[in-house]
Structures are given as structure tokens and as C-alpha cells.
Design a protein around this motif. Structure first.
Motif, PDB file in Angstrom:
ATOM      1  N   GLY A  22       0.823  -1.205   0.000  1.00 21.03           N
ATOM      2  CA  GLY A  22       0.000   0.000   0.000  1.00 21.03           C
ATOM      3  C   GLY A  22       0.857   1.254   0.000  1.00 21.03           C
ATOM      4  O   GLY A  22       0.623   2.198  -0.769  1.00 21.03           O
ATOM      5  N   ILE A  23       1.866   1.279   0.866  1.00 25.33           N
ATOM      6  CA  ILE A  23       2.788   2.422   0.938  1.00 25.33           C
ATOM      7  C   ILE A  23       3.553   2.583  -0.374  1.00 25.33           C
ATOM      8  O   ILE A  23       3.711   3.700  -0.900  1.00 25.33           O
ATOM      9  CB  ILE A  23       3.759   2.250   2.118  1.00 25.33           C
ATOM     10  CG1 ILE A  23       3.009   2.379   3.445  1.00 25.33           C
ATOM     11  CG2 ILE A  23       4.905   3.252   2.044  1.00 25.33           C
ATOM     12  CD1 ILE A  23       3.839   2.019   4.661  1.00 25.33           C
ATOM     13  N   TYR A  24       4.015   1.481  -0.919  1.00 26.93           N
ATOM     14  CA  TYR A  24       4.768   1.492  -2.180  1.00 26.93           C
ATOM     15  C   TYR A  24       3.925   2.117  -3.295  1.00 26.93           C
ATOM     16  O   TYR A  24       4.368   3.007  -4.031  1.00 26.93           O
ATOM     17  CB  TYR A  24       5.151   0.049  -2.511  1.00 26.93           C
ATOM     18  CG  TYR A  24       6.050  -0.149  -3.706  1.00 26.93           C
ATOM     19  CD1 TYR A  24       6.848   0.863  -4.218  1.00 26.93           C
ATOM     20  CD2 TYR A  24       6.120  -1.401  -4.318  1.00 26.93           C
ATOM     21  CE1 TYR A  24       7.682   0.654  -5.301  1.00 26.93           C
ATOM     22  CE2 TYR A  24       6.945  -1.627  -5.411  1.00 26.93           C
ATOM     23  CZ  TYR A  24       7.724  -0.597  -5.909  1.00 26.93           C
ATOM     24  OH  TYR A  24       8.540  -0.815  -6.982  1.00 26.93           O
ATOM     25  N   ALA A  25       2.675   1.660  -3.406  1.00 24.74           N
ATOM     26  CA  ALA A  25       1.789   2.155  -4.461  1.00 24.74           C
ATOM     27  C   ALA A  25       1.468   3.637  -4.277  1.00 24.74           C
ATOM     28  O   ALA A  25       1.489   4.423  -5.230  1.00 24.74           O
ATOM     29  CB  ALA A  25       0.503   1.334  -4.490  1.00 24.74           C
ATOM     30  N   ALA A  28       4.525   5.802  -5.128  1.00 23.17           N
ATOM     31  CA  ALA A  28       4.753   5.834  -6.569  1.00 23.17           C
ATOM     32  C   ALA A  28       3.694   6.687  -7.267  1.00 23.17           C
ATOM     33  O   ALA A  28       3.999   7.452  -8.198  1.00 23.17           O
ATOM     34  CB  ALA A  28       4.746   4.416  -7.136  1.00 23.17           C
ATOM     35  N   TYR A  29       2.451   6.563  -6.809  1.00 26.49           N
ATOM     36  CA  TYR A  29       1.377   7.358  -7.400  1.00 26.49           C
ATOM     37  C   TYR A  29       1.587   8.852  -7.120  1.00 26.49           C
ATOM     38  O   TYR A  29       1.393   9.694  -8.005  1.00 26.49           O
ATOM     39  CB  TYR A  29       0.025   6.903  -6.865  1.00 26.49           C
ATOM     40  CG  TYR A  29      -1.122   7.777  -7.315  1.00 26.49           C
ATOM     41  CD1 TYR A  29      -1.490   7.828  -8.658  1.00 26.49           C
ATOM     42  CD2 TYR A  29      -1.817   8.568  -6.407  1.00 26.49           C
ATOM     43  CE1 TYR A  29      -2.530   8.637  -9.084  1.00 26.49           C
ATOM     44  CE2 TYR A  29      -2.858   9.391  -6.824  1.00 26.49           C
ATOM     45  CZ  TYR A  29      -3.218   9.419  -8.171  1.00 26.49           C
ATOM     46  OH  TYR A  29      -4.239  10.228  -8.576  1.00 26.49           O
ATOM     47  N   THR A 100      11.942   2.556   0.553  1.00 30.39           N
ATOM     48  CA  THR A 100      12.806   3.170  -0.450  1.00 30.39           C
ATOM     49  C   THR A 100      12.003   4.112  -1.336  1.00 30.39           C
ATOM     50  O   THR A 100      12.410   5.259  -1.593  1.00 30.39           O
ATOM     51  CB  THR A 100      13.485   2.090  -1.316  1.00 30.39           C
ATOM     52  OG1 THR A 100      14.295   1.243  -0.481  1.00 30.39           O
ATOM     53  CG2 THR A 100      14.358   2.710  -2.395  1.00 30.39           C
ATOM     54  N   GLU A 101      10.853   3.637  -1.804  1.00 28.52           N
ATOM     55  CA  GLU A 101      10.004   4.452  -2.682  1.00 28.52           C
ATOM     56  C   GLU A 101       9.453   5.674  -1.944  1.00 28.52           C
ATOM     57  O   GLU A 101       9.401   6.782  -2.497  1.00 28.52           O
ATOM     58  CB  GLU A 101       8.848   3.599  -3.222  1.00 28.52           C
ATOM     59  CG  GLU A 101       8.049   4.251  -4.327  1.00 28.52           C
ATOM     60  CD  GLU A 101       8.783   4.266  -5.662  1.00 28.52           C
ATOM     61  OE1 GLU A 101       8.305   4.961  -6.577  1.00 28.52           O
ATOM     62  OE2 GLU A 101       9.830   3.592  -5.794  1.00 28.52           O
ATOM     63  N   LEU A 102       9.056   5.476  -0.682  1.00 29.38           N
ATOM     64  CA  LEU A 102       8.510   6.581   0.091  1.00 29.38           C
ATOM     65  C   LEU A 102       9.580   7.622   0.416  1.00 29.38           C
ATOM     66  O   LEU A 102       9.317   8.829   0.389  1.00 29.38           O
ATOM     67  CB  LEU A 102       7.871   6.055   1.385  1.00 29.38           C
ATOM     68  CG  LEU A 102       7.155   7.078   2.276  1.00 29.38           C
ATOM     69  CD1 LEU A 102       6.059   7.813   1.506  1.00 29.38           C
ATOM     70  CD2 LEU A 102       6.587   6.394   3.519  1.00 29.38           C
ATOM     71  N   TYR A 103      10.800   7.157   0.702  1.00 32.73           N
ATOM     72  CA  TYR A 103      11.886   8.078   1.049  1.00 32.73           C
ATOM     73  C   TYR A 103      12.251   8.985  -0.127  1.00 32.73           C
ATOM     74  O   TYR A 103      12.713  10.111   0.069  1.00 32.73           O
ATOM     75  CB  TYR A 103      13.106   7.291   1.524  1.00 32.73           C
ATOM     76  CG  TYR A 103      14.191   8.165   2.125  1.00 32.73           C
ATOM     77  CD1 TYR A 103      14.007   8.774   3.358  1.00 32.73           C
ATOM     78  CD2 TYR A 103      15.385   8.388   1.442  1.00 32.73           C
ATOM     79  CE1 TYR A 103      14.997   9.584   3.916  1.00 32.73           C
ATOM     80  CE2 TYR A 103      16.378   9.193   1.983  1.00 32.73           C
ATOM     81  CZ  TYR A 103      16.181   9.796   3.217  1.00 32.73           C
ATOM     82  OH  TYR A 103      17.140  10.602   3.761  1.00 32.73           O
ATOM     83  N   LEU A 104      12.028   8.508  -1.348  1.00 33.45           N
ATOM     84  CA  LEU A 104      12.302   9.326  -2.529  1.00 33.45           C
ATOM     85  C   LEU A 104      11.450  10.590  -2.555  1.00 33.45           C
ATOM     86  O   LEU A 104      11.882  11.625  -3.077  1.00 33.45           O
ATOM     87  CB  LEU A 104      12.031   8.504  -3.802  1.00 33.45           C
ATOM     88  CG  LEU A 104      13.131   7.550  -4.268  1.00 33.45           C
ATOM     89  CD1 LEU A 104      12.591   6.631  -5.355  1.00 33.45           C
ATOM     90  CD2 LEU A 104      14.335   8.325  -4.780  1.00 33.45           C
ATOM     91  N   HIS A 180      21.612   2.878  -2.468  1.00 38.48           N
ATOM     92  CA  HIS A 180      21.795   4.039  -3.351  1.00 38.48           C
ATOM     93  C   HIS A 180      20.900   5.204  -2.926  1.00 38.48           C
ATOM     94  O   HIS A 180      21.360   6.350  -2.844  1.00 38.48           O
ATOM     95  CB  HIS A 180      21.490   3.631  -4.792  1.00 38.48           C
ATOM     96  CG  HIS A 180      21.465   4.776  -5.756  1.00 38.48           C
ATOM     97  ND1 HIS A 180      22.597   5.485  -6.113  1.00 38.48           N
ATOM     98  CD2 HIS A 180      20.427   5.350  -6.428  1.00 38.48           C
ATOM     99  CE1 HIS A 180      22.265   6.440  -6.968  1.00 38.48           C
ATOM    100  NE2 HIS A 180      20.961   6.385  -7.166  1.00 38.48           N
ATOM    101  N   ILE A 181      19.637   4.913  -2.642  1.00 40.81           N
ATOM    102  CA  ILE A 181      18.698   5.971  -2.258  1.00 40.81           C
ATOM    103  C   ILE A 181      19.092   6.581  -0.910  1.00 40.81           C
ATOM    104  O   ILE A 181      18.901   7.776  -0.667  1.00 40.81           O
ATOM    105  CB  ILE A 181      17.256   5.424  -2.213  1.00 40.81           C
ATOM    106  CG1 ILE A 181      16.821   4.959  -3.607  1.00 40.81           C
ATOM    107  CG2 ILE A 181      16.284   6.460  -1.675  1.00 40.81           C
ATOM    108  CD1 ILE A 181      16.955   6.012  -4.689  1.00 40.81           C
TER     109      ILE A 181
END
Length: 322
Positions: A22-25, A28-29, A100-104, A180-181
Motif C-alpha cells: 500500500g505504501i509502495y503504491a 509511486a502514485y 525506499t520508494e517513500l523516502y524518494l 543508493h537511495i
């Protein structure tokens, strides 16, 4: 249900695994749309996990929770083959991926701390010295293992204890992406562990004849080599394998395991045995091992385009760059 009523789901009403996706999506959205409602919901989900799922004593996250967030503890009513109450690699790697996606898009200090915590846990505790992930753990990170049991007992509990080559190659890439992130420059420890995982999978779980990663292996006591206990080749492992192999080929172009040639062989395998060239999408597993899957469901609760879309998108970008 279809009317919006929450259905009872046995022992665990909520899982860290599902919340991770859920967090990943949502992250990203938000990155694609700029919709702040999505980012707010992702932050709420992270805060809920922090309050209920995060283990402040032994670190990591409890996978199974009641609806109010109380972690599920194993008891006499839970069968030995059930994963209820265990911590596990699968929720861990997808929490790593989600954070990782959220930290971006949200460089929060606590989120960074948790992302780094998951990277170190996966790299140094969940991954074995051989280079394969241990699948399940007690809350204090004691591995769940049946290796000292009779073979019939080991195979009875194979869901809880085996080598999953697909998860190993997927996790290698997820760790390097997280490093990397996080901006960890010259992170040779993570790089070497990731390479160990990929090399272990290639040496022990790769079909050298036609290509593809096997689903399951096991180190039976007294055996020098790993034994393949499930020689099917699911779609997501091959997708993640292509992504990781191409990434490793860029990092180690002259490696004796020839990562780029393995990538090409895996892409050829995928075109031959996984992609449905008549109706589209991928079969759930390679037809060389499971020809019956040609008529199986293309999509269900565990079969979506997430793995192969990401892999193909990343591979196209990498090859165009080259």
C-alpha cells in the motif's frame, strides 16, 4: 466484502506485507501525480506500522496483527506448518522496497532510520552466510529451521524452510537500490553481499540447459550440494532475475559467471516459455516444467503485472543507456 463490510480473516486481520505494498503504491502514485492525498495516506500507513508493527526491542516488523494492531503470538492452536506469529523475509524485503520508494518523495528522518534498519537486517541477519535468505524467524530473529529433522518432516514444512532463488536475486537488487537511495557511498559490504546472493542462485538454482531460476532448493544435512526440491520456474523470479542480472552485468562486466549472457539466456527463456504471444501477458510459470499453466489464470490475488512490468521497464532503460 463488496458492500464494504470488513471480513474476518482468521488469526490476522492486518499484515505488514500488505501495508508495505500500500505504501509502495501510494508513494509511486504521488511521485507520478503530485496528489498530496496519496502522500498523506502513505505517511499515515507508515505511522500505523511504527506504532503497532515495529519491534522496538529486536527491530524489524511483526508480520501478523489483529485489527487493532496487536501482534499475533504463536500458541498451541497454531499448526507447525503455519507462519502465523513469525517474522519473515518476504514482508521484510517489501517493507525495504516500500520505504525506499517513500523516502524518494518524503525524506523523513525516522523513515530514513527505518529504511537503514531494514537494509542492515536483511543484509546481515536474514541473509545466510551462503548467500540465501532465511525465510522465517522467531521474534528475536532466531531462524525457523527443520534441517535437523527427517526428510519427510523437512518437506512437510518446506513452505517455512527452503532456499528461494527468486527471492535471493530480487533482494540483491532491492538492497543495492536502498543503499543508493540512502546515499551510502562506496557501500562495499552491501555490494559484496548482493553479489554473493546472485552468484549463489546462479551456481545452485539455475537451469544451465534452457535457462531460468528454479523455485526451491534445500541443503539437506550431510549433503555437499544443494538439492532442487521444486524445479518449476515461476514468472516473478524470472522477471526479477532479468532485472538483477542486467544490473550485475553493468557492475561486473568481466565476471566469470557472465551475467550479461545469463540475462540474454533468461530473456530467451522468457520469450519461449513464459510470454503468451497469442493472448498477451505471462503465464504463471514456465511451460517447459508446467505446460498445464497455458490454460491457468493469468491474474489472481498473487499474480499481477508488478514484477514483470518493473523488470522490463528497468531493462529497457538500462539497455538504452548502454
Amino acid at each position: 466484502d463488496q458492500k464494504g463490510k470488513v471480513k474476518h480473516n482468521g488469526f490476522a486481520a492486518k499484515e505488514a506485507y500488505g501495508n508495505a505494498f500500500g505504501i509502495y503504491a501510494l508513494a509511486a502514485y504521488y511521485k507520478a501525480s503530485g496528489d498530496t492525498v496519496a502522500l498523506h495516506l502513505a505517511k499515515q500507513a507508515f505511522a500505523w506500522l511504527e506504532k503497532h508493527s515495529h519491534d522496538p526491542v529486536y527491530k524489524g516488523y511483526f508480520q501478523h496483527m489483529q485489527r487493532d494492531g496487536t501482534p499475533v503470538k504463536r500458541n498451541a492452536d497454531i499448526t507447525s506448518t503455519s507462519d502465523l506469529g513469525y517474522k519473515d523475509q518476504n514482508s521484510a524485503i517489501h517493507l525495504l522496497e516500500a520505504f525506499t520508494e517513500l523516502y524518494l518523495v518524503w525524506p523523513d528522518p525516522l523513515l530514513r532510520e527505518r529504511l537503514n534498519e531494514m537494509l542492515l537486517l536483511i543484509r546481515d541477519t536474514i541473509t545466510s552466510p551462503k548467500g540465501s535468505l532465511t525465510l522465517f524467524f522467531q521474534p528475536d530473529w532466531t531462524p525457523v529451521s527443520f534441517s535437523d529433522s527427517a526428510k519427510v518432516t523437512i518437506l512437510k514444512h518446506r513452505y517455512l524452510d527452503h532456499v528461494s532463488f527468486g527471492h535471493d536475486v530480487e533482494t540483491a537488487w532491492l538492497m543495492l537500490e536502498a543503499s543508493h537511495i540512502l546515499g551510502l557511498e562506496n557501500d562495499s559490504i552491501t555490494l559484496l553481499k548482493a553479489k554473493l546472493m546472485v552468484d549463489h542462485a546462479l551456481r545452485n538454482g539455475w537451469d544451465s540447459a534452457v535457462g531460468g531460476f528454479y523455485d526451491e532448493g534445500y541443503y539437506f544435512k550431510g549433503d555437499d550440494k544443494i538439492t532442487i526440491i521444486k524445479d518449476s520456474k515461476n514468472w516473478w523470479a524470472q522477471a526479477e532475475g532479468m532485472n538483477t542480472l542486467l544490473f550485475m552485468a553493468d557492475l561486473f562486466p568481466n565476471d566469470p559467471l557472465h551475467y550479461f549472457e545469463k540475462f540474454r539466456q533468461l530473456w530467451n527463456y522468457t520469450q519461449t516459455y513464459l510470454i503468451d504471444h497469442e493472448f498477451g501477458d505471462w503465464y504463471e510459470g514456465g511451460l517447459d516444467k508446467q505446460p498445464e499453466l497455458k490454460k491457468s489464470l493469468k491474474g489472481h490475488i498473487w499474480k499481477a503485472t508488478y514484477h514483470h512490468f518493473r523488470s522490463l521497464s528497468n531493462c529497457i532503460s538500462a539497455l538504452r543507456k548502454e
